[in-house]
Motif scaffolding. Structure first.
Motif, mmCIF file in Angstrom:
data_model
loop_
_atom_site.group_PDB
_atom_site.id
_atom_site.type_symbol
_atom_site.label_atom_id
_atom_site.label_comp_id
_atom_site.label_asym_id
_atom_site.label_seq_id
_atom_site.Cartn_x
_atom_site.Cartn_y
_atom_site.Cartn_z
ATOM 1 N N HIS A 23 21.455 20.337 15.741
ATOM 2 C CA HIS A 23 20.708 20.876 16.872
ATOM 3 C C HIS A 23 20.887 22.389 16.964
ATOM 4 N N HIS A 79 20.926 14.334 22.141
ATOM 5 C CA HIS A 79 19.536 14.003 22.498
ATOM 6 C C HIS A 79 18.756 13.495 21.284
ATOM 7 N N HIS A 80 19.344 13.633 20.100
ATOM 8 C CA HIS A 80 18.715 13.050 18.914
ATOM 9 C C HIS A 80 19.100 11.583 18.747
HETATM 10 CU CU LIG Z 1 18.044 18.978 19.073
#
Ligand SMILES: [Cu+2]
Lengths: 193, 604, 77
Positions: B309, B358-359
């Motif tokens: 990220h 969040h992945h």
């Molecule tokens: Cu991300």
């Protein structure tokens, strides 16, 4: 030509050399910090996968012995650097050699442990143990190579005095870093239960 | 010649590494060759050989053994060997990554040809995976390194009034690790490729064919490039600023590079650690991800996204810097809310490290993690929003000079807005559960990275082209490139949101017939997008070879790089300049010039 | 001559620091080992080992690696 007229503060070669050392020092610290992140992630993975569980077959005597050895080599590394800083080349070289020898003994200890350990690499504890000690041993060996290079080059007063000591300092810092990693890895792998 | 030597030494290194391992294995009663292990051992030795061959020995390492380093030649040949001038390295990065960009783009064209209709057209499933995976990692590598590698290297030292980077030799070293990465990835594809895209998720990555091993080795090397580059920029910006270049007077491109570098140096180990664990599982049989012995594939996702990220900010933060730079100079207005932008960039750095999961909303991780990661992710829209306010405030009531770089910079705003807004649906757990792993994600990601960073890259490329090459580019071809690319881009990716919402999965070689209409449209638009790069390539080559001589400051910009000749002299400045004002004081009454180039005062 | 002996005195003082720090590190290491062998509580062990490791790390970083030179410089003393 342009370098020769580098700005006024640099007209003094010693001041210029010290400035180089400052720059190199920050770079080395950042590198070590970054490298520490790699070790930290492996340690974190060990806790993530198997908590604090430890294999009972560990050779505790050997673990304590190599840990003490590495600690002692940190002292000789410190003594080497301090000697070079004060222009004491003879002692510095002797201490570098002592550090190299203890480093080799540490690596030998790890190799012996690998050869005799009774837990397989496929188990969770073995996974953590072999990968973490392996990565650390890789750093020990590269550290020994660096130490050997500066030791071989230190004969002719190459590293004596002020900013010229930097290559020794850098190598010794790297060696201390290897010890710092082991300061965390030793309890993580050997002492928790 | 050094290149040839690099290949020879690299080959020799590979043979030595593989041979030594083979000898040890034979003595232990094993087979001489074991693909995964032999590659893993021979590869680093080959790397050392390559580095020594291309000039790392001649210009550097020889001095550790008492030798005297050679002096670099002038002229064109220095671009093809180990050279420590940051301007040479900038151009080396630029050309290498543009080539990799075009190559990965070609695989995208092949993918779109395959996906035009249901059933298999061009590839079988394995080949599709190889093409998709190469496109992924090739473009991610380009995105991570091109803006910082090319423009960061070329422009940032000049902008802060330095003669070079803090570590010129490390700089050359990091660049020369890039060609082996690209070559290894291409070899991996030629040997049958690997199946796991650019993310290398286990358990597949542990179980799949040996191309995966080459992927892991190459990308770990690339991580080293990224870390060393990041450290170099941080130290350069801290220690090499000219007198008077306070932190509040740094051009925003420098701040973007600084922020991106902090992330590169602090997080890249995550990817390296994940890839090493996969490698250990493959080669020596550890069980990081092998469920049979209690390993956990989720561990990989945590470690991987911990880097990957933040990686998107390694991509876009320097890009933000470049775009704001272009917008301010070409709107002839001070950069709006400079301090807020700097704060926002550093805020993004801080937040980027705490949003990775969040992945993983559909991965099966612990439920209590969902809410915090949702909220933290959405908080990133605050600093990003501040940067957008600055963008709008800067062009507001400005005197816009709409040349090619400005067009790309304006398009960046448009695209990144769409990319940012669609990101909200992916950060929101309830919508993400439906959209996860669909073309909605593909569209969102391409809007942020291609529409965002790559458009910014072209803004930067056209903007600094006269400075770097000493030539003017062809404005007409530049505008043609822009309009075809912009229109092709929208037509390609807007429909992807729609098929994604309808549930079409990404990374699959085939799809149900119901999606055919949309995919024909997407592929056709994709080809249009591809065509735009023909104009780009022709323009770059023609202009570089026979373009008109560029003036020192064709944009009339105030930052330091435009105050010296195009291209700049070898050590940039005869005297270190003195900075006396911020870089964007356009139309500010009573402002002194940004820098004074002669009569440098002694610096403290 | 007098400059020489002054330098030697400087060195032995610095070398003594090294021994002192090493002694502390050694004591902490042995303490870690004894605690690990003797203690049954998992939580207490984690806490004590963490404290010891952080203390050792701090000592090495501060005294052996001279972290303060980052902001003070080496030539300053
Ligand atoms: Cu991300």
């Amino acid at each position: 030509m342009a370098v020769a007229t580098h700005d006024n503060a640099h007209a003094d070669p010693t001041a210029h050399a010290w400035e180089r050392v400052r720059i190199n020092r920050l770079g080395l610290w950042l590198f070590l910090f970054s490298d520490a992140g790699l070790f930290a992630l492996f340690a974190a993975s060990r806790f993530y996968l198997s908590g604090t569980a430890r294999d009972p077959h560990l050779n505790q005597a050997l673990g304590l012995a190599i840990t003490s050895l590495l600690l002692l080599s940190s002292l000789t590394a410190y003594r080497a650097e301090t000697a070079f800083v004060h222009g004491n080349t003879a002692r510095g070289r002797a201490m570098l050699l002592a550090t190299i020898v203890m480093g080799l003994m540490f690596a030998g200890g790890v190799a012996f442990e690998w050869a005799t350990a009774e837990f397989p690499v496929a188990e969770l504890y073995g996974t953590a143990f072999y990968s973490m000690t392996g990565m650390h041993a890789f750093h020990v060996i590269t550290g020994i190579l660096f130490l050997a290079v500066v030791w071989a080059r230190s004969g002719d007063g190459h590293f004596s005095g002020g900013p010229k000591v930097w290559p020794i300092t850098a190598t010794v810092m790297y060696w201390h870093f290897v010890d710092v990693v082991w300061v965390f890895f030793y309890p993580t792998l050997y002492l928790l239960k | 010649m050094p290149l040839l030597l690099g290949f020879i030494f690299g080959g020799v290194g590979f043979a030595v590494g593989a041979g030594l391992l083979g000898a040890i294995r034979t003595s232990m009663g094993l087979e001489f060759w074991s693909t995964d292990m032999s590659w893993s051992i021979a590869y680093p030795v080959a790397l050392l050989g390559w580095l020594a061959g291309v000039g790392g020995w001649k210009y550097w390492a020889t001095e550790w053994f008492g030798g005297t380093p050679a002096v670099s030649p002038k002229g064109v040949s220095r671009y093809f060997e180990f050279n420590m001038d940051h301007k040479v390295i900038g151009i080396q990065y630029g050309v290498t990554f543009v080539a990799l960009f075009l190559l990965s783009g070609l695989t995208a064209m092949a993918i779109r040809y395959e996906l035009m209709h249901p059933g298999m057209q061009l590839f079988n499933e394995d080949q599709y995976n190889a093409a998709m995976s190469f496109h992924g990692i090739g473009m991610v590598a380009v995105a991570v390194a091109i803006v910082m590698g090319c423009f960061g290297n070329y422009v940032v030292p000049i902008m802060i009034g330095a003669r070079d980077m803090a570590f010129p030799r490390i700089n050359a070293l990091s660049f020369w690790l890039v060609p082996p990465v690209a070559i290894t990835l291409v070899i991996a594809v030629l040997l049958g490729g690997w199946d796991t895209g650019w993310t290398a998720y286990p358990p597949l990555s542990v179980l799949t064919k040996s191309g995966q091993t080459l992927f892991n080795l190459a990308v770990t090397t690339f991580g080293v490039v990224s870390i060393l580059g990041g450290i170099n920029f941080i130290v350069t910006i801290i220690y090499e600023r000219a007198p008077g270049m306070t932190w509040g007077r740094l051009p925003i491109m420098v701040w973007g590079t600084f922020a991106g570098s902090i992330i590169a140096f602090f997080f890249t180990q995550g990817f390296a650690a994940g890839l090493l664990m996969v490698l250990f599982d493959r080669v020596i049989g550890t069980s990081f991800f092998g469920a049979a012995h209690g390993g956990s594939a989720l561990l990989y996702e945590h470690v991987f996204w911990f880097y990957s990220h933040p990686a998107v900010y390694v991509m876009v933060l320097p890009a933000f810097g470049a775009v704001l730079e272009v917008l301010s100079h070409m709107s002839r207005k001070p950069l709006y809310a400079y301090k807020w932008v700097v704060g926002a960039m550093l805020g993004i750095v801080a937040l980027s490290g705490v949003v990775w999961a969040h992945h993983m909303f559909t991965s099966g991780m612990a439920d209590y993690l969902h809410a915090p990661f949702l909220v933290l992710t959405e908080m990133i829209s605050i600093p990003t929003g501040i940067i957008f306010l600055s963008v709008l405030g800067t062009i507001w009531a400005g005197r816009l000079w709409v040349r090619t770089p400005m067009l790309f910079a304006l398009a960046f705003i448009f695209n990144f807005t769409i990319g940012g807004l669609t990101g909200i649906y992916l950060a929101d757990m309830p919508t993400d559960v439906h959209l996860h792993d669909t073309y909605f994600v593909v569209a969102h990601f391409h809007y942020t990275i291609m529409g965002g960073e790559i458009f910014a890259l072209f803004a930067a490329l056209y903007y600094w082209f006269p400075k770097m090459t000493g030539r003017e580019f062809n404005e007409t071809l530049g505008k043609i490139h822009f309009f075809i690319m912009f229109i092709g881009f929208q037509l390609t990716f807007i429909p992807m949101f729609q098929v994604g919402v309808r549930g079409m999965n990404r990374r699959i070689a085939d799809f149900p017939a119901a999606y055919e209409g949309a995919n024909v449209w997407i592929s056709m638009s994709g080809f249009l997008l591809g065509i735009s790069f023909i104009f780009f390539t022709v323009n770059m080559i023609l202009s570089w070879v026979r373009g008109r001589q560029a003036a020192a400051n064709p944009w009339g910009a105030s930052t330091l790089e435009w105050q010296i000749s195009s291209p700049p002299p070898e050590h940039n400045f005869d005297e270190i300049p003195v900075i006396q004002e911020g870089p964007y004081e356009y139309g500010v009454p009573g402002a002194t010039p940004h820098a004074r180039l002669t009569g440098a005062v002694k610096h403290a | 001559m007098s400059k020489q002996s002054h330098a030697a005195a400087g060195e032995s003082a610095d070398q003594r620091t090294g021994f002192t720090v090493f002694l502390i590190l050694a004591v902490l290491t042995i303490a870690e080992y004894i605690v690990a062998v003797g203690l049954d509580s998992k939580v207490a062990l984690v806490v004590m080992l963490s404290v010891a490791a952080i203390a050792k790390c701090w000592a090495i970083v501060v005294y052996f690696m001279h972290v303060s030179r980052l902001w003070r410089g080496e030539e300053a003393h």
